[in-house]
Design a protein around this motif. Structure first.
Motif, mmCIF file in Angstrom:
data_model
loop_
_atom_site.group_PDB
_atom_site.id
_atom_site.type_symbol
_atom_site.label_atom_id
_atom_site.label_comp_id
_atom_site.label_asym_id
_atom_site.label_seq_id
_atom_site.Cartn_x
_atom_site.Cartn_y
_atom_site.Cartn_z
ATOM 1 N N GLU A 139 32.439 -73.507 -96.446
ATOM 2 C CA GLU A 139 31.938 -72.169 -96.771
ATOM 3 C C GLU A 139 30.615 -72.254 -97.511
ATOM 4 O O GLU A 139 29.678 -71.507 -97.237
ATOM 5 N N GLU A 172 41.922 -75.091 -86.889
ATOM 6 C CA GLU A 172 41.636 -73.725 -87.333
ATOM 7 C C GLU A 172 40.281 -73.649 -88.026
ATOM 8 O O GLU A 172 39.511 -72.705 -87.822
ATOM 9 N N GLU A 175 37.519 -73.877 -85.407
ATOM 10 C CA GLU A 175 37.338 -72.622 -84.686
ATOM 11 C C GLU A 175 36.657 -71.572 -85.560
ATOM 12 O O GLU A 175 35.816 -70.795 -85.081
ATOM 13 N N SER A 176 37.030 -71.534 -86.847
ATOM 14 C CA SER A 176 36.403 -70.582 -87.770
ATOM 15 C C SER A 176 34.915 -70.881 -87.923
ATOM 16 O O SER A 176 34.081 -69.972 -87.953
ATOM 17 N N ASN A 179 32.861 -69.724 -84.986
ATOM 18 C CA ASN A 179 32.560 -68.292 -85.047
ATOM 19 C C ASN A 179 31.321 -68.001 -85.880
ATOM 20 O O ASN A 179 30.756 -66.901 -85.806
ATOM 21 N N HIS A 180 30.921 -68.979 -86.696
ATOM 22 C CA HIS A 180 29.714 -68.837 -87.517
ATOM 23 C C HIS A 180 28.575 -69.706 -86.984
ATOM 24 O O HIS A 180 27.578 -69.945 -87.684
ATOM 25 N N TYR A 221 43.500 -70.340 -93.540
ATOM 26 C CA TYR A 221 42.385 -71.154 -93.062
ATOM 27 C C TYR A 221 41.345 -70.286 -92.354
ATOM 28 O O TYR A 221 41.214 -70.301 -91.137
ATOM 29 N N SER A 222 40.608 -69.488 -93.072
ATOM 30 C CA SER A 222 39.533 -68.703 -92.493
ATOM 31 C C SER A 222 38.430 -68.580 -93.530
ATOM 32 O O SER A 222 38.691 -68.542 -94.727
#
Length: 235
Positions: A139, A172, A175-176, A179-180, A221-222
């Motif tokens: 993040e 997960e 994949e997250s 998406n970014h 997990y996001s």
């Protein structure tokens, strides 16, 4: 949502605890660690200021923040000069139950808009809290000013009962990140022991405990925009 008076009082206590530690480290000439704590404490105190309605309290808080900011700026100039002179070598020891050592406060100073690729070597990204740690670190990497496009993770494969947990958790996260617009490349090795982080702007960080130095957050997990402020260290 505005914070209640009790919440502000609690946050104020936490902020001054972190700043007290900053002053202690400063007096011991542990300037980099002091600077980190000054930053964290000032940020917390600014949040208290924004939620305070009493004019007298706001005035006192502004004076205190200004004093801490002035000292932090002096330390920043000193540390920047040390780096420019090629004398910069930092060793940070995080003591048990210390606060003010988030990933952002420790690593943000090494990150800028030139960072597009990151290599992480940590043999223990297995258990749930370790997966959360890695997620929180990712993040941080996708926030400005970074322009990270690829993250490489070299870790060890859990061959026990948590193998599926590790595999699904990392998938997960992958994949997250996709998406970014960020690619996560995974590689496993049974022989790695050292822990290090490298950025493609030239910085290398040897990190004794790896990413596993604070308690696990209680979310899925996001990727999320909010960030934990306090980390409770356990060695």
């Amino acid at each position: 949502m505005a914070k209640s008076g009790k919440e502000l009082d609690t946050q104020s206590v936490v902020a001054f605890t972190v700043l007290k530690r900053a002053v202690e480290l400063d007096s011991e000439s542990r300037y980099q660690q002091a600077f980190v704590c000054y930053q964290e404490g000032i940020d917390l105190l600014m949040q208290v200021l924004r939620g305070t309605k009493d004019d007298t309290k706001k005035c006192n808080l502004r004076k205190q923040i200004t004093g801490y900011m002035d000292r932090a700026e002096i330390l920043k100039k000193y540390l920047d000069q040390e780096k420019e002179d090629g004398k910069y070598h930092e060793q940070i020891k995080i003591e048990e139950n210390a606060t003010g050592f988030s990933y952002e406060s420790l690593f943000q100073k090494y990150l800028n808009e030139t960072v597009t690729e990151v290599w992480i070597q940590d043999p223990y990204i297995r258990q749930i809290h370790q997966l959360y740690n890695f997620l929180r670190f990712c993040e941080m990497l996708i926030k400005k000013p970074c322009k990270v496009k690829t993250i490489h993770l070299l870790t060890s494969l859990d061959e026990g009962s948590r193998k599926q947990q590790q595999s699904s958790g990392l998938q997960e996260i992958k994949e997250s990140l996709q998406n970014h617009g960020v690619l996560l490349e995974l590689e496993y090795s049974s022989s790695i022991h050292d822990r290090e982080i490298r950025f493609n702007n030239g910085w290398m960080i040897k990190i004794g405990r790896g990413l596993d130095y604070f308690k696990k957050p209680q979310v899925g997990y996001s990727l999320r925009s909010e960030y934990l402020t306090l980390f409770f260290v356990s060695f």
